[in-house]
Design a protein around this motif. Structure first.
Motif, PDB file in Angstrom:
ATOM      1  N   ILE A  86     -13.157  88.183  27.726  1.00  0.00           N
ATOM      2  CA  ILE A  86     -13.956  87.519  27.125  1.00  0.00           C
ATOM      3  C   ILE A  86     -13.367  85.933  27.752  1.00  0.00           C
ATOM      4  CG2 ILE A  86     -15.171  86.149  25.642  1.00  0.00           C
ATOM      5  CD1 ILE A  86     -15.015  88.696  23.844  1.00  0.00           C
ATOM      6  N   THR A  87     -13.665  85.066  29.018  1.00  0.00           N
ATOM      7  CA  THR A  87     -13.569  84.141  29.555  1.00  0.00           C
ATOM      8  C   THR A  87     -13.999  83.125  28.293  1.00  0.00           C
ATOM      9  OG1 THR A  87     -14.322  84.904  31.817  1.00  0.00           O
ATOM     10  CG2 THR A  87     -13.399  82.184  31.808  1.00  0.00           C
ATOM     11  N   ILE A  88     -12.524  82.380  27.577  1.00  0.00           N
ATOM     12  CA  ILE A  88     -12.678  81.571  26.620  1.00  0.00           C
ATOM     13  C   ILE A  88     -13.166  79.859  27.279  1.00  0.00           C
ATOM     14  CG2 ILE A  88     -11.795  80.266  25.207  1.00  0.00           C
ATOM     15  CD1 ILE A  88     -11.929  83.203  24.946  1.00  0.00           C
ATOM     16  N   THR A  89     -12.343  79.614  28.776  1.00  0.00           N
ATOM     17  CA  THR A  89     -13.578  78.652  29.623  1.00  0.00           C
ATOM     18  C   THR A  89     -15.404  78.690  29.731  1.00  0.00           C
ATOM     19  OG1 THR A  89     -11.296  78.893  30.466  1.00  0.00           O
ATOM     20  CG2 THR A  89     -12.436  77.395  31.487  1.00  0.00           C
ATOM     21  N   GLY A  90     -15.061  77.003  28.574  1.00  0.00           N
ATOM     22  CA  GLY A  90     -16.966  77.251  29.154  1.00  0.00           C
ATOM     23  C   GLY A  90     -17.731  78.360  28.119  1.00  0.00           C
ATOM     24  N   ILE A  91     -16.877  79.099  27.477  1.00  0.00           N
ATOM     25  CA  ILE A  91     -17.835  80.125  26.745  1.00  0.00           C
ATOM     26  C   ILE A  91     -18.352  79.434  25.794  1.00  0.00           C
ATOM     27  CG2 ILE A  91     -15.658  79.732  24.391  1.00  0.00           C
ATOM     28  CD1 ILE A  91     -16.505  82.813  24.251  1.00  0.00           C
ATOM     29  N   ASN A  92     -19.953  80.329  26.244  1.00  0.00           N
ATOM     30  CA  ASN A  92     -21.578  79.927  25.499  1.00  0.00           C
ATOM     31  C   ASN A  92     -22.229  78.551  25.638  1.00  0.00           C
ATOM     32  OD1 ASN A  92     -21.376  83.037  24.675  1.00  0.00           O
ATOM     33  ND2 ASN A  92     -20.655  82.373  22.673  1.00  0.00           N
ATOM     34  N   GLY A  93     -21.894  78.106  26.685  1.00  0.00           N
ATOM     35  CA  GLY A  93     -22.022  76.688  27.719  1.00  0.00           C
ATOM     36  C   GLY A  93     -20.868  75.576  27.009  1.00  0.00           C
ATOM     37  N   ALA A  94     -19.986  76.154  25.546  1.00  0.00           N
ATOM     38  CA  ALA A  94     -19.108  75.192  25.060  1.00  0.00           C
ATOM     39  C   ALA A  94     -18.614  74.295  26.105  1.00  0.00           C
ATOM     40  CB  ALA A  94     -18.614  75.314  24.158  1.00  0.00           C
ATOM     41  N   ALA A  95     -17.946  72.751  25.595  1.00  0.00           N
ATOM     42  CA  ALA A  95     -17.245  72.035  26.728  1.00  0.00           C
ATOM     43  C   ALA A  95     -16.121  72.343  26.451  1.00  0.00           C
ATOM     44  CB  ALA A  95     -17.774  70.872  26.066  1.00  0.00           C
ATOM     45  N   ILE A  96     -15.317  73.752  27.031  1.00  0.00           N
ATOM     46  CA  ILE A  96     -13.712  74.020  26.651  1.00  0.00           C
ATOM     47  C   ILE A  96     -13.217  74.129  28.057  1.00  0.00           C
ATOM     48  CG2 ILE A  96     -12.149  76.147  25.926  1.00  0.00           C
ATOM     49  CD1 ILE A  96     -14.175  75.062  23.699  1.00  0.00           C
ATOM     50  N   THR A  97     -12.672  73.399  28.123  1.00  0.00           N
ATOM     51  CA  THR A  97     -11.764  73.561  29.420  1.00  0.00           C
ATOM     52  C   THR A  97     -11.244  74.306  29.435  1.00  0.00           C
ATOM     53  OG1 THR A  97      -9.917  71.699  28.552  1.00  0.00           O
ATOM     54  CG2 THR A  97     -12.645  70.842  29.591  1.00  0.00           C
ATOM     55  N   ALA A  98     -10.442  74.440  31.038  1.00  0.00           N
ATOM     56  CA  ALA A  98      -9.024  75.738  31.184  1.00  0.00           C
ATOM     57  C   ALA A  98      -7.911  75.241  30.233  1.00  0.00           C
ATOM     58  CB  ALA A  98      -8.862  75.826  32.337  1.00  0.00           C
ATOM     59  N   ASN A  99      -7.258  73.968  30.315  1.00  0.00           N
ATOM     60  CA  ASN A  99      -6.614  73.406  29.254  1.00  0.00           C
ATOM     61  C   ASN A  99      -6.585  74.432  27.656  1.00  0.00           C
ATOM     62  OD1 ASN A  99      -4.899  72.614  31.316  1.00  0.00           O
ATOM     63  ND2 ASN A  99      -5.280  70.479  30.838  1.00  0.00           N
ATOM     64  N   ASP A 116      -9.039  68.078  20.533  1.00  0.00           N
ATOM     65  CA  ASP A 116      -8.797  68.884  20.954  1.00  0.00           C
ATOM     66  C   ASP A 116      -8.352  70.588  20.166  1.00  0.00           C
ATOM     67  OD1 ASP A 116      -6.925  68.312  23.045  1.00  0.00           O
ATOM     68  OD2 ASP A 116      -5.487  67.847  22.902  1.00  0.00           O
ATOM     69  N   ILE A 117      -8.024  70.274  18.958  1.00  0.00           N
ATOM     70  CA  ILE A 117      -8.255  70.550  17.846  1.00  0.00           C
ATOM     71  C   ILE A 117      -9.677  71.127  18.184  1.00  0.00           C
ATOM     72  CG2 ILE A 117      -8.084  71.330  15.372  1.00  0.00           C
ATOM     73  CD1 ILE A 117      -5.712  69.578  14.753  1.00  0.00           C
ATOM     74  N   GLN A 118     -10.931  70.650  17.118  1.00  0.00           N
ATOM     75  CA  GLN A 118     -12.609  70.923  17.371  1.00  0.00           C
ATOM     76  C   GLN A 118     -12.674  71.997  18.072  1.00  0.00           C
ATOM     77  OE1 GLN A 118     -16.376  68.308  18.549  1.00  0.00           O
ATOM     78  NE2 GLN A 118     -13.649  67.847  20.173  1.00  0.00           N
ATOM     79  N   PHE A 119     -11.747  71.874  19.704  1.00  0.00           N
ATOM     80  CA  PHE A 119     -12.210  72.910  20.904  1.00  0.00           C
ATOM     81  C   PHE A 119     -11.227  73.867  20.669  1.00  0.00           C
ATOM     82  CE2 PHE A 119     -13.191  68.328  23.453  1.00  0.00           C
ATOM     83  CZ  PHE A 119     -15.040  68.757  23.820  1.00  0.00           C
ATOM     84  N   HIS A 120     -10.390  73.884  20.089  1.00  0.00           N
ATOM     85  CA  HIS A 120      -9.442  74.614  19.838  1.00  0.00           C
ATOM     86  C   HIS A 120     -10.790  75.658  18.781  1.00  0.00           C
ATOM     87  CE1 HIS A 120      -5.829  72.209  20.644  1.00  0.00           C
ATOM     88  NE2 HIS A 120      -6.484  72.696  21.514  1.00  0.00           N
ATOM     89  N   GLU A 121     -11.327  75.161  18.045  1.00  0.00           N
ATOM     90  CA  GLU A 121     -11.650  76.015  16.933  1.00  0.00           C
ATOM     91  C   GLU A 121     -13.322  76.354  17.332  1.00  0.00           C
ATOM     92  OE1 GLU A 121     -10.290  77.167  14.608  1.00  0.00           O
ATOM     93  OE2 GLU A 121      -8.384  75.258  14.097  1.00  0.00           O
ATOM     94  N   ILE A 122     -13.638  75.959  18.309  1.00  0.00           N
ATOM     95  CA  ILE A 122     -15.020  76.205  18.939  1.00  0.00           C
ATOM     96  C   ILE A 122     -14.616  76.979  19.695  1.00  0.00           C
ATOM     97  CG2 ILE A 122     -16.709  75.976  20.369  1.00  0.00           C
ATOM     98  CD1 ILE A 122     -17.034  73.084  19.214  1.00  0.00           C
ATOM     99  N   ALA A 123     -13.453  77.535  20.645  1.00  0.00           N
ATOM    100  CA  ALA A 123     -13.142  78.627  21.137  1.00  0.00           C
ATOM    101  C   ALA A 123     -12.418  79.348  20.391  1.00  0.00           C
ATOM    102  CB  ALA A 123     -11.691  77.892  22.234  1.00  0.00           C
TER     103      ALA A 123
END
Lengths: 238, 281
Positions: free
Chosen positions: B243-256, A107-114
């Motif tokens: 800027i939409t954060i979900t899937g930003i720049n191809g990263a696996a960022i889910t909506a949650n 989770d934290i990994q994805f937060h920081e990437i975001a």
């Protein structure tokens, strides 16, 4: 002739701009010394050195605090560092990691990437390049080493955003920084609980009498963060 | 951050801070000497008073003062909630916890911080600081069962979570009004992140007691309490500065993950609407 002469002067001036900062400007150098160890390119895990502008070999990156762009780039630099760290933690979890801990670290990994990608996109062409990190001092196989580093990074992040708020002139950016810093504080509290129950806001970070969290100015933050970054980070107009 | 840190920070913004506090810098020493004589609990109030005297109540811009009064109103409420929780009679039923001593100690830590925030803000605002209400309605006009009733420890934690997350969102919403305010903005940010630490800890306590929740806010109302919807209104946002954060720049960022990554502010009115059910406003 005059034009040529002018051009020559301009060229000389440009050259002096390239060399002068060393003498003229008081900037901080953060060049990681460690040659061995984990070397990731923080802003995208690209292994191709040619992808990095400067690559920390020549001029490094410059954070110019003359305006909000510099403050945002400062945040971008920190988020690059944090993201690179948690990407490594999630990719090579420490021995006997529990399922909930691994899930939360992901989770934290994805937060920081975001956060990192958000700043990259928000800054656009004004964004600094990718930082090369140096995690040679971290033992990713060891829980104590990983948690200790995570705690240091999260507390550092909280204090950095808290200290940078007053540098921002835009209410939009201030709100965005606020949206991120509380998430960093949540991370910090969780990781602290893993290390020692009820240390979520202990006196290391929150003044017991005042009930106030810490702030650090960018120089103090970068002096600490610099220990994990190979790329030279120059600071001007602070 | 300790007192000296605060003063040094302010000095960077306002080089004459020491002169404002007193015509002579040496007078600062007098304060610290006084500090040794007064009780520890009175220090936030004393320091807050120094802020107040330094900048003068009349020079505290009206909108800044309004923000501080609003913050104090909330802190009074939060502080009272935890004071009540720790009462031997009529307090939270810690016996419902799987880790009673640990949880109680955590609430003591949080309680001390909230009380410190009250005293700090009172000192900054000065003589006309808003007072605490004589009593609050802990059921939020019947929105929740009584969090302090026997057997209701789970309810207590749920309400505590709602209060802490509201606090985080409330301070965040006020920050723009404090832009350019140097020390006051910084103090507000220093409180804001403490509230976030509290919120994460309370959420973690709920998880340790068997409730399925994370230290960060997932989606919108993840509290498990339908009546807490207003506390989480807008938290489901995945769009930041366009800027939409979900899937930003191809990263696996889910909506949650996108919602977890950014906490959202609440407006003054949204906060007032939430807390008025508790008899706060």
């Amino acid at each position: 002739m005059k034009n040529l002469h002018d051009e020559k002067e301009v060229l000389q001036e440009e050259r002096s701009i390239l060399t002068a900062p060393l003498q003229r400007r008081s900037f901080l150098q953060f060049a990681g010394a460690g040659a061995a160890g984990v070397a990731l390119i923080a802003a995208g895990c690209k292994k191709d050195r040619s992808m990095i502008d400067d690559g920390g070999i020549k001029g490094g990156v410059t954070l110019d605090f003359k305006d909000d762009i510099g403050v945002l780039n400062y945040a971008y630099a920190l988020e690059q560092l944090e993201a690179a760290f948690y990407i490594q933690v999630a990719a090579t979890p420490y021995a006997n990691i529990s399922a909930p801990e691994l899930a939360y670290f992901k989770d934290i990994q994805f937060h920081e990437i975001a956060h990192r990608e958000f700043f990259k996109n928000a800054l656009g062409p004004a964004a600094i390049g990718g930082l090369e990190v140096d995690f040679s001092k971290i033992n990713f196989a060891d829980r104590t080493s990983v948690l200790g580093t995570a705690k240091a990074f999260e507390d550092l992040g909280v204090s950095a955003y808290n200290g940078a708020g007053k540098l921002l002139k835009s209410t939009v950016y201030l709100t965005l920084a606020g949206k991120i810093v509380s998430v960093e504080a949540r991370h910090a509290a969780y990781i602290r609980e893993l290390i020692s129950p009820n240390s979520f806001s202990n006196v290391e970070v929150v003044d017991a009498v005042m009930g106030l969290d810490k702030s650090r100015d960018p120089k103090a933050v970068l002096a600490i963060a610099g220990g994990f970054v190979k790329t030279k980070i120059n600071v001007i107009n602070l | 951050m300790n007192i000296v840190d605060i003063l040094e920070e302010i000095e960077k913004v306002d080089g004459e801070v020491y002169e404002r506090f007193s015509p002579r810098r040496t007078a600062m020493k007098e304060f610290f000497n006084v500090g040794k004589k007064i009780s520890l609990a009175a220090v936030p109030l004393a320091l807050g008073s120094m802020f107040n005297k330094a900048y003068g109540q009349s020079t505290l811009p009206a909108n800044v003062k309004a923000v501080l009064q609003f913050a104090l109103t909330l802190e009074h409420f939060e502080a009272a909630f935890y004071v009540q929780a720790l009462k031997t009679t009529g307090g939270a039923d810690f016996s419902g916890s799987k880790q009673m001593a640990l949880d109680k100690a955590a609430i003591e830590i949080i309680s001390a911080h909230e009380t410190a925030h009250v005293n700090f803000l009172k000192g900054v605002i000065g003589a006309d600081a808003v007072a605490a209400k004589a009593s609050y309605d802990w059921t939020a006009s019947g929105a929740f069962p009584n969090p302090f009733a026997s057997g209701n420890y789970g309810i207590f934690l749920a309400v505590a979570q709602a209060l802490e997350d509201t606090g985080v969102r409330a301070y965040k919403g006020q920050a723009p009004a404090l832009v350019g305010q140097g020390g006051v903005l910084e103090a507000a940010l220093n409180i804001h992140s403490v509230e976030a630490r509290h919120a994460a800890k309370i959420r973690y306590m709920r998880a340790q007691n068997g409730f399925n929740i994370k230290p960060w806010i997932t989606g919108g109302n993840d509290s498990g309490v339908a009546n807490a919807a207003a506390v989480y209104a807008g938290e489901e946002n995945v769009l930041q500065a366009g800027i939409t954060i979900t899937g930003i720049n191809g990263a696996a960022i889910t909506a949650n993950a996108a919602t977890e990554s950014f906490d959202e502010p609440l407006t003054t009115q949204q906060v007032l609407d939430i807390v008025k059910l508790f008899g706060v406003s």
